[in-house]
Design an enzyme around this catalytic site. Sequence first.
Site, PDB file in Angstrom:
ATOM      1  N   LYS A 136      31.224  53.546  55.040  1.00 46.32           N
ATOM      2  CA  LYS A 136      30.110  52.643  54.730  1.00 46.32           C
ATOM      3  C   LYS A 136      29.215  52.453  55.953  1.00 46.32           C
ATOM      4  O   LYS A 136      27.994  52.366  55.837  1.00 46.32           O
ATOM      5  CB  LYS A 136      30.656  51.298  54.233  1.00 46.32           C
ATOM      6  N   SER A 176      37.567  54.062  54.878  1.00 45.66           N
ATOM      7  CA  SER A 176      36.837  53.172  53.972  1.00 45.66           C
ATOM      8  C   SER A 176      35.720  52.437  54.732  1.00 45.66           C
ATOM      9  O   SER A 176      34.548  52.451  54.327  1.00 45.66           O
ATOM     10  CB  SER A 176      37.833  52.175  53.359  1.00 45.66           C
ATOM     11  N   HIS A 216      30.714  45.223  62.472  1.00 49.31           N
ATOM     12  CA  HIS A 216      31.543  45.124  61.267  1.00 49.31           C
ATOM     13  C   HIS A 216      32.895  44.516  61.617  1.00 49.31           C
ATOM     14  O   HIS A 216      33.523  44.891  62.601  1.00 49.31           O
ATOM     15  CB  HIS A 216      31.762  46.506  60.637  1.00 49.31           C
ATOM     16  N   ARG A 274      43.212  52.163  45.328  1.00 53.89           N
ATOM     17  CA  ARG A 274      44.177  51.729  46.366  1.00 53.89           C
ATOM     18  C   ARG A 274      44.695  50.337  46.056  1.00 53.89           C
ATOM     19  O   ARG A 274      45.867  50.016  46.267  1.00 53.89           O
ATOM     20  CB  ARG A 274      43.500  51.737  47.735  1.00 53.89           C
ATOM     21  N   ASP A 323      34.064  55.466  48.232  1.00 57.87           N
ATOM     22  CA  ASP A 323      34.917  54.380  48.725  1.00 57.87           C
ATOM     23  C   ASP A 323      35.136  53.331  47.642  1.00 57.87           C
ATOM     24  O   ASP A 323      36.235  52.813  47.502  1.00 57.87           O
ATOM     25  CB  ASP A 323      34.306  53.729  49.978  1.00 57.87           C
TER      26      ASP A 323
HETATM   27  N1  URA Z   1      37.661  46.600  54.307  1.00 58.95           N
HETATM   28  C1  URA Z   1      37.177  47.734  53.749  1.00 58.95           C
HETATM   29  O1  URA Z   1      35.972  47.893  53.566  1.00 58.95           O
HETATM   30  N2  URA Z   1      38.049  48.703  53.408  1.00 58.95           N
HETATM   31  C2  URA Z   1      39.377  48.583  53.603  1.00 58.95           C
HETATM   32  O2  URA Z   1      40.104  49.503  53.269  1.00 58.95           O
HETATM   33  C3  URA Z   1      39.879  47.402  54.184  1.00 58.95           C
HETATM   34  C4  URA Z   1      38.976  46.425  54.540  1.00 58.95           C
END
Ligand code: URA
Length: 433
Positions: free
Chosen positions: A187, A183, A82, A168, A161
């Site tokens: 995932k 966040s 990621h 946010r 999220d």
């Molecule tokens: N990417 C994400 O998935 N979440 C964030 O808060 C910042 C970048």
Amino acid sequence: MRMYDIIDKKKRGSELSTEEITYLVDGYVKGEIPDYQMSAFLMAVYYKEMVKKELSVFTDRMAKSGDMVDLSAIDGIKVDKHSTGGVGDKTTLVVAPLVAACGGKVAKMSGRGLGFTGGTIDKLESIPGMQTSISEQKFFDIVNKIGVSVIGQSADIAPADKKLYALRDVTATVDSIPLIAASIMSKKLASGSDKILLDVTVGSGAFMKNLEDAQKLAKSMVEIGENAGRKTVAILTNMDVPLGEAVGNNIEVVEAIETLKGNGPKDFEKICLEFASYMLYLGEIADLENARQMVKEAIKSGKGLEKLAAMVKAQGGDESYIYHPEKFTEAQYCRDFIMSEDGYIVKMDTEKCGKTAVILGAGRETKESMIDPRAGIKIYHKTGEYVKKGEVLATLYASDENKLFEAMRYIEGVYSFGTQKVDPQEEILAYYP
Ligand code: URA
């Protein structure tokens, strides 16, 4: 329990209990806690942060707010990768097939473009016929058969999220290290892989603008992964310049294909080789030294390219585009951005470069915007290079002439020129742990 007390406690910098965190995440997802109270809580976290245990519990609750994907139907160790976001980042398109070509398993769920940063799914969808939304069973079958499949994240991955990120975004709390860590890792934990490789980007085109913050983010995410029993490694990479030469969608796919053939830009190739090697190492296929050799061999033999073509075919795409990238048609309009006097490129504002691509149509201005797969920028010179008057710095592509004119004005803000030589940028900055 009252949300007021939880906000007050965090505002004073105290550590929240597991029960309090569970109450606030679950209550928010169910709609029992209103946005205004959650906004106040997020701002309290922005200033007072969270300690290691709190952050792990918070992330775990966010992950468990939706589906927890079970990848046990796929044989072997599944390794995910990621990136925290960047400009010109098409690494998944190269790294995932290379890992599969070397015997690894990659069952990857990727995202779409976010703000000025591009997304793998938008890039893949620029290949005619390519489906990124397939059934779970088909996803498993493809990974078992060819070793790699990249699909879009389902709506049920970490819905907490999704809701929190939207809040946010409008309450100036995106750039909080614990909130970014939770966040992303929520995932990743929900997506089911056994091990996780994180690319933490640093610089003007990344969320983390300096190395110190990036190290803090890497540490937080690795700790969350390890606390959840998933071995996690972070590589910190430079995003002070765009990655590779292409920024867009189909032009990035073409660059990924060329890289799999051994003809890619050197900065991009270096990062891809390192990520693929680490994924093989985490997947217990080889030690790092042997993994690096195997990955180079997968490029030389063309096996990596074959895996990309096989994945595209299995997901309904036209694989002939992978072997004949000249089939990708160019945008109707293009224009060169030309150097106006001799000098060094001393700095690039990579975020502005990403925004230029969005103006051209390669990203979304609003949630509903359609992506133009042909729009984008090809960058020929970067920080540290000496460029002569009249040389082409970049070519801009668009399907709408007005967008092209607007982007031509905007790209001027990307480059800073000078007469002093500056060092070219290092691609890999650090590893954690
Ligand atoms: N990417 C994400 O998935 N979440 C964030 O808060 C910042 C970048």
